[in-house]
Design a protein around this motif. Structure first.
Motif, mmCIF file in Angstrom:
data_model
loop_
_atom_site.group_PDB
_atom_site.id
_atom_site.type_symbol
_atom_site.label_atom_id
_atom_site.label_comp_id
_atom_site.label_asym_id
_atom_site.label_seq_id
_atom_site.Cartn_x
_atom_site.Cartn_y
_atom_site.Cartn_z
ATOM 1 N N HIS A 8 0.837 -1.202 0.000
ATOM 2 C CA HIS A 8 0.000 0.000 0.000
ATOM 3 C C HIS A 8 0.875 1.256 0.000
ATOM 4 O O HIS A 8 0.574 2.225 -0.691
ATOM 5 N N GLY A 12 0.905 3.909 -2.940
ATOM 6 C CA GLY A 12 0.500 5.251 -2.547
ATOM 7 C C GLY A 12 1.527 6.307 -2.914
ATOM 8 O O GLY A 12 1.189 7.336 -3.499
ATOM 9 N N SER A 15 1.776 6.757 -6.686
ATOM 10 C CA SER A 15 0.608 7.449 -7.220
ATOM 11 C C SER A 15 0.651 8.949 -6.918
ATOM 12 O O SER A 15 0.306 9.768 -7.777
ATOM 13 N N GLY A 52 -3.401 7.594 -4.526
ATOM 14 C CA GLY A 52 -2.249 7.751 -3.638
ATOM 15 C C GLY A 52 -2.635 7.966 -2.189
ATOM 16 O O GLY A 52 -2.141 7.281 -1.291
ATOM 17 N N PHE A 53 -3.537 8.901 -1.950
ATOM 18 C CA PHE A 53 -3.900 9.206 -0.560
ATOM 19 C C PHE A 53 -4.663 8.066 0.088
ATOM 20 O O PHE A 53 -4.464 7.761 1.265
ATOM 21 N N SER A 54 -5.533 7.403 -0.662
ATOM 22 C CA SER A 54 -6.270 6.297 -0.058
ATOM 23 C C SER A 54 -5.341 5.118 0.231
ATOM 24 O O SER A 54 -5.440 4.490 1.290
ATOM 25 N N GLN A 55 -4.410 4.833 -0.659
ATOM 26 C CA GLN A 55 -3.477 3.732 -0.413
ATOM 27 C C GLN A 55 -2.519 4.054 0.731
ATOM 28 O O GLN A 55 -2.170 3.173 1.524
ATOM 29 N N LEU A 56 -2.109 5.300 0.827
ATOM 30 C CA LEU A 56 -1.240 5.676 1.950
ATOM 31 C C LEU A 56 -1.968 5.546 3.285
ATOM 32 O O LEU A 56 -1.366 5.149 4.280
ATOM 33 N N SER A 104 -8.524 2.394 -6.891
ATOM 34 C CA SER A 104 -7.957 2.203 -5.559
ATOM 35 C C SER A 104 -8.611 1.015 -4.866
ATOM 36 O O SER A 104 -7.943 0.216 -4.206
ATOM 37 N N TRP A 108 -6.716 -2.316 -3.688
ATOM 38 C CA TRP A 108 -6.841 -2.830 -2.325
ATOM 39 C C TRP A 108 -7.226 -4.305 -2.357
ATOM 40 O O TRP A 108 -6.651 -5.123 -1.639
#
Length: 115
Positions: A8, A12, A15, A52-56, A104, A108
């Protein structure tokens, strides 16, 4: 960080970097040379930033990871609607934010199933 969290994190960071490059290098290049890229220069940052933000955020374990993705997409859409105070709704950004959320979610799922 376990293997899933590292995945992740990597997705992230890459991205967010892609979104930054799309906004600071690709978009000005397309505008300067008047290239018709069918709105990609406008929507790519929204797409990559949502991923990017959701995976981070998914680096940390959550009870409902899909909800994290949904909150990021909702925040991105809220920002687009907030900008309507000064300009019309940007349908490309709106669509790319939703598409980024879908991608995303699929990322996931892929990372989760790779255990």
């Amino acid at each position: 960080m376990n293997g899933i969290n590292k995945n992740h994190f990597i997705v992230g960071v890459l991205s967010v970097i892609a979104g930054f490059i799309a906004k600071t290098i690709y978009r000005p290049y397309v505008y300067e040379y008047q290239i018709n890229d069918f709105g990609l220069a406008d929507g790519a940052p929204s797409f990559f930033y949502v991923i990017g933000f959701s995976q981070l955020l998914l680096v940390k374990k959550f009870r409902y990871p899909w909800l994290v993705i949904l909150v990021i997409v909702t925040g991105s859409l809220a920002f687009e609607f907030w900008q309507m105070r000064n300009r019309p709704l940007d349908l490309i950004d709106t669509g790319m934010s939703i598409l980024g959320g879908i991608c995303s979610f699929l990322l996931w799922q892929q990372i989760k199933n790779k255990k």
